[in-house]
Design a protein around this motif. Structure first.
Motif, PDB file in Angstrom:
ATOM      1  N   SER A 188      53.166  52.122  -8.447  1.00 26.68           N
ATOM      2  CA  SER A 188      53.068  52.567  -9.825  1.00 26.68           C
ATOM      3  C   SER A 188      52.040  51.707 -10.557  1.00 26.68           C
ATOM      4  CB  SER A 188      54.437  52.470 -10.503  1.00 26.68           C
ATOM      5  OG  SER A 188      54.393  53.005 -11.803  1.00 26.68           O
ATOM      6  N   GLY A 189      51.887  51.955 -11.844  1.00 29.00           N
ATOM      7  CA  GLY A 189      50.977  51.178 -12.659  1.00 29.00           C
ATOM      8  C   GLY A 189      51.519  51.022 -14.064  1.00 29.00           C
ATOM      9  N   LYS A 190      51.132  49.963 -14.732  1.00 26.48           N
ATOM     10  CA  LYS A 190      51.548  49.704 -16.108  1.00 26.48           C
ATOM     11  C   LYS A 190      50.357  49.142 -16.880  1.00 26.48           C
ATOM     12  CE  LYS A 190      56.069  50.598 -16.183  1.00 26.48           C
ATOM     13  NZ  LYS A 190      57.043  49.499 -16.226  1.00 26.48           N
ATOM     14  N   ALA A 191      50.380  49.335 -18.203  1.00 26.40           N
ATOM     15  CA  ALA A 191      49.397  48.749 -19.101  1.00 26.40           C
ATOM     16  C   ALA A 191      50.115  47.909 -20.145  1.00 26.40           C
ATOM     17  CB  ALA A 191      48.552  49.832 -19.764  1.00 26.40           C
ATOM     18  N   TYR A 209      50.566  33.500  -7.729  1.00 25.85           N
ATOM     19  CA  TYR A 209      50.095  34.118  -8.977  1.00 25.85           C
ATOM     20  C   TYR A 209      48.633  33.802  -9.233  1.00 25.85           C
ATOM     21  CZ  TYR A 209      50.933  29.433 -11.007  1.00 25.85           C
ATOM     22  OH  TYR A 209      50.931  28.089 -11.276  1.00 25.85           O
ATOM     23  N   LEU A 210      48.035  34.635 -10.077  1.00 27.85           N
ATOM     24  CA  LEU A 210      46.706  34.421 -10.633  1.00 27.85           C
ATOM     25  C   LEU A 210      46.877  34.458 -12.143  1.00 27.85           C
ATOM     26  CD1 LEU A 210      43.677  34.116  -9.893  1.00 27.85           C
ATOM     27  CD2 LEU A 210      43.477  36.605 -10.161  1.00 27.85           C
ATOM     28  N   GLU A 211      46.339  33.445 -12.839  1.00 26.19           N
ATOM     29  CA  GLU A 211      46.627  33.274 -14.260  1.00 26.19           C
ATOM     30  C   GLU A 211      45.331  33.310 -15.075  1.00 26.19           C
ATOM     31  OE1 GLU A 211      50.266  30.998 -15.701  1.00 26.19           O
ATOM     32  OE2 GLU A 211      48.655  29.542 -15.968  1.00 26.19           O
ATOM     33  N   PHE A 212      45.383  34.058 -16.185  1.00 25.36           N
ATOM     34  CA  PHE A 212      44.220  34.304 -17.028  1.00 25.36           C
ATOM     35  C   PHE A 212      44.472  33.821 -18.459  1.00 25.36           C
ATOM     36  CE2 PHE A 212      44.554  37.610 -13.839  1.00 25.36           C
ATOM     37  CZ  PHE A 212      43.267  37.819 -13.374  1.00 25.36           C
ATOM     38  N   PHE A 213      43.416  33.308 -19.085  1.00 24.56           N
ATOM     39  CA  PHE A 213      43.410  33.025 -20.519  1.00 24.56           C
ATOM     40  C   PHE A 213      42.625  34.137 -21.198  1.00 24.56           C
ATOM     41  CE2 PHE A 213      41.188  31.195 -24.222  1.00 24.56           C
ATOM     42  CZ  PHE A 213      42.283  30.792 -24.973  1.00 24.56           C
ATOM     43  N   ALA A 214      43.238  34.808 -22.184  1.00 23.24           N
ATOM     44  CA  ALA A 214      42.603  35.917 -22.888  1.00 23.24           C
ATOM     45  C   ALA A 214      41.643  35.371 -23.944  1.00 23.24           C
ATOM     46  CB  ALA A 214      43.655  36.802 -23.540  1.00 23.24           C
ATOM     47  N   GLU A 215      40.355  35.666 -23.775  1.00 20.72           N
ATOM     48  CA  GLU A 215      39.345  35.197 -24.728  1.00 20.72           C
ATOM     49  C   GLU A 215      39.253  36.103 -25.952  1.00 20.72           C
ATOM     50  OE1 GLU A 215      37.752  32.408 -24.383  1.00 20.72           O
ATOM     51  OE2 GLU A 215      37.787  31.892 -22.249  1.00 20.72           O
ATOM     52  N   ILE A 216      39.641  37.372 -25.802  1.00 16.69           N
ATOM     53  CA  ILE A 216      39.661  38.328 -26.905  1.00 16.69           C
ATOM     54  C   ILE A 216      40.957  39.133 -26.807  1.00 16.69           C
ATOM     55  CG2 ILE A 216      37.131  38.493 -26.988  1.00 16.69           C
ATOM     56  CD1 ILE A 216      37.343  41.189 -25.555  1.00 16.69           C
ATOM     57  N   ASP A 217      41.258  39.934 -27.834  1.00 13.73           N
ATOM     58  CA  ASP A 217      42.424  40.819 -27.772  1.00 13.73           C
ATOM     59  C   ASP A 217      42.192  41.868 -26.680  1.00 13.73           C
ATOM     60  OD1 ASP A 217      43.571  39.479 -29.908  1.00 13.73           O
ATOM     61  OD2 ASP A 217      42.883  40.944 -31.397  1.00 13.73           O
ATOM     62  N   LEU A 218      43.159  42.038 -25.807  1.00 15.22           N
ATOM     63  CA  LEU A 218      42.973  42.844 -24.613  1.00 15.22           C
ATOM     64  C   LEU A 218      44.011  43.945 -24.467  1.00 15.22           C
ATOM     65  CD1 LEU A 218      42.429  39.965 -22.012  1.00 15.22           C
ATOM     66  CD2 LEU A 218      40.647  41.437 -22.996  1.00 15.22           C
ATOM     67  N   LEU A 219      43.573  45.045 -23.854  1.00 12.38           N
ATOM     68  CA  LEU A 219      44.461  45.994 -23.209  1.00 12.38           C
ATOM     69  C   LEU A 219      44.198  45.864 -21.716  1.00 12.38           C
ATOM     70  CD1 LEU A 219      46.482  48.384 -23.211  1.00 12.38           C
ATOM     71  CD2 LEU A 219      44.485  49.907 -23.278  1.00 12.38           C
ATOM     72  N   CYS A 220      45.238  45.605 -20.963  1.00 12.61           N
ATOM     73  CA  CYS A 220      45.120  45.411 -19.519  1.00 12.61           C
ATOM     74  C   CYS A 220      45.936  46.477 -18.790  1.00 12.61           C
ATOM     75  CB  CYS A 220      45.648  44.040 -19.102  1.00 12.61           C
ATOM     76  SG  CYS A 220      44.836  42.648 -19.895  1.00 12.61           S
ATOM     77  N   ALA A 221      45.545  46.788 -17.584  1.00 11.37           N
ATOM     78  CA  ALA A 221      46.310  47.707 -16.747  1.00 11.37           C
ATOM     79  C   ALA A 221      46.237  47.238 -15.303  1.00 11.37           C
ATOM     80  CB  ALA A 221      45.786  49.133 -16.872  1.00 11.37           C
ATOM     81  N   LEU A 222      47.338  47.434 -14.592  1.00 11.02           N
ATOM     82  CA  LEU A 222      47.421  46.996 -13.204  1.00 11.02           C
ATOM     83  C   LEU A 222      48.115  48.066 -12.377  1.00 11.02           C
ATOM     84  CD1 LEU A 222      46.941  44.513 -11.259  1.00 11.02           C
ATOM     85  CD2 LEU A 222      49.321  43.897 -11.718  1.00 11.02           C
ATOM     86  N   SER A 223      47.510  48.386 -11.250  1.00 12.24           N
ATOM     87  CA  SER A 223      48.136  49.278 -10.276  1.00 12.24           C
ATOM     88  C   SER A 223      48.728  48.456  -9.147  1.00 12.24           C
ATOM     89  CB  SER A 223      47.109  50.257  -9.704  1.00 12.24           C
ATOM     90  OG  SER A 223      47.626  50.909  -8.551  1.00 12.24           O
ATOM     91  N   CYS A 224      49.984  48.718  -8.847  1.00 11.04           N
ATOM     92  CA  CYS A 224      50.631  48.144  -7.671  1.00 11.04           C
ATOM     93  C   CYS A 224      50.216  49.037  -6.496  1.00 11.04           C
ATOM     94  CB  CYS A 224      52.143  48.150  -7.879  1.00 11.04           C
ATOM     95  SG  CYS A 224      53.052  47.070  -6.806  1.00 11.04           S
ATOM     96  N   CYS A 225      49.236  48.588  -5.731  1.00  6.02           N
ATOM     97  CA  CYS A 225      48.515  49.455  -4.797  1.00  6.02           C
ATOM     98  C   CYS A 225      49.447  50.162  -3.817  1.00  6.02           C
ATOM     99  CB  CYS A 225      47.489  48.643  -4.020  1.00  6.02           C
ATOM    100  SG  CYS A 225      46.485  49.643  -2.902  1.00  6.02           S
TER     101      CYS A 225
END
Length: 289
Positions: free
Chosen positions: A45-48, A204-220
């Motif tokens: 599945s995928g989520k945003a 895990y992989l960890e990110f710092f958001a530099e701007i306001d974001l919309l993200c989406a990820l698919s669980c392949c």
């Protein structure tokens, strides 16, 4: 490996150099943070989700090895989105700590900076495989139909499409991905290969958001990619699929002292429009005289 100098250089004094001590100071145990949301992404599945600038989000293996295909947009203007190909050039083809994901033109700025990676020590394996790749892109039902003649709705492209529809985006907004936890490389024929995902529960992989974001990820739907998806030995890899999680953290204000969201390059030109024609051949002859 070639020792030819990279075209885009991030050494001392380069515009691509980052403040490594600042980003290292944002890691877990180095700065106080508060978990504000957990996004559960079921298998196949995928989520945003949204991430405010100055927050951290962690993509996490919650059960077993699993690849995730990641997209990202400016929350307020989806025309600005992650640019996989330029990031490959400016950073590298497989990203890790202190690498950044850059946005498309005309914006061209870091959208996120990677601050932590439990697979950072994987390096390059005996076959030339590395993790977290920008070489390939998402699996999709169009290539699947091309190669097999069958329709299958649960590809990363389709998962991402379904994930972003509630946010007003469409299939045309889905773009080339960061393949998180995926192990890939180029073989001796310079062709793309995929290997079994080396991630384990808790990685895990960890990110710092530099701007306001919309993200989406698919669980392949390919799971850990240990099963051939299209070759003569292809079969359904459902048994290799696992869910993923995303954790979003708010940092204490003091951790962000001196930080500002990055700005786009201050290009004021018009790409040569409404300018007189230039005889470049004549100018070249002048230079050679």
């Amino acid at each position: 490996m070639s020792n030819v100098e990279a075209a885009y250089r991030a050494g001392k004094g380069s515009k691509l150099e980052i403040d490594a001590p600042f980003y290292d100071g944002l890691k877990q145990h180095n700065a106080k943070r508060t978990l504000i949301e957990t996004v559960h992404i079921p298998l196949r599945s995928g989520k945003a989700w949204k991430v405010p600038a100055g927050h951290i989000f962690r993509v996490k293996v919650s059960e077993g090895p699993q690849v995730g295909d990641f997209n990202m947009w400016n929350l307020h203007d989806p025309r600005e989105r992650m640019w996989a190909s330029r990031t490959r050039q400016i950073q590298r083809a497989h990203v890790s700590i202190h690498d950044r994901i850059w946005s498309t033109l005309p914006f061209l700025r870091p959208m996120v900076t990677i601050i932590d990676d439990t697979l950072a020590d994987y390096g390059e394996d005996a076959e030339g495989g590395r993790v977290h790749d920008l070489l390939g892109t998402r699996c999709d039902p169009y290539v699947n139909h091309l190669l097999t003649g069958d329709d299958f709705d649960f590809h990363c492209h389709s998962n991402l499409v379904r994930a972003v529809l509630p946010f007003g985006l469409t299939e045309f907004d889905v773009h080339d991905v960061l393949n998180i936890f995926q192990c890939t490389g180029l073989n001796d024929e310079d062709k793309y290969f995929m290997k079994a995902c080396p991630a384990k529960k808790g990685d895990y992989l960890e990110f710092f958001a530099e701007i306001d974001l919309l993200c989406a990820l698919s669980c392949c739907p390919g799971g850990d990619l240990s099963v051939d998806l299209w070759g003569p030995d292809a079969k359904d890899p459902l048994s290799t699929c696992h869910p993923l999680e995303v954790e979003i953290y708010k940092l204490e204000d003091s951790a962000l002292d001196g930080w500002q969201p990055p700005k786009s390059p201050n290009y004021k030109g018009r790409h040569g429009m409404n300018m007189p024609d230039i005889d470049w051949s004549a100018k070249k002859r002048e230079l050679n005289d």
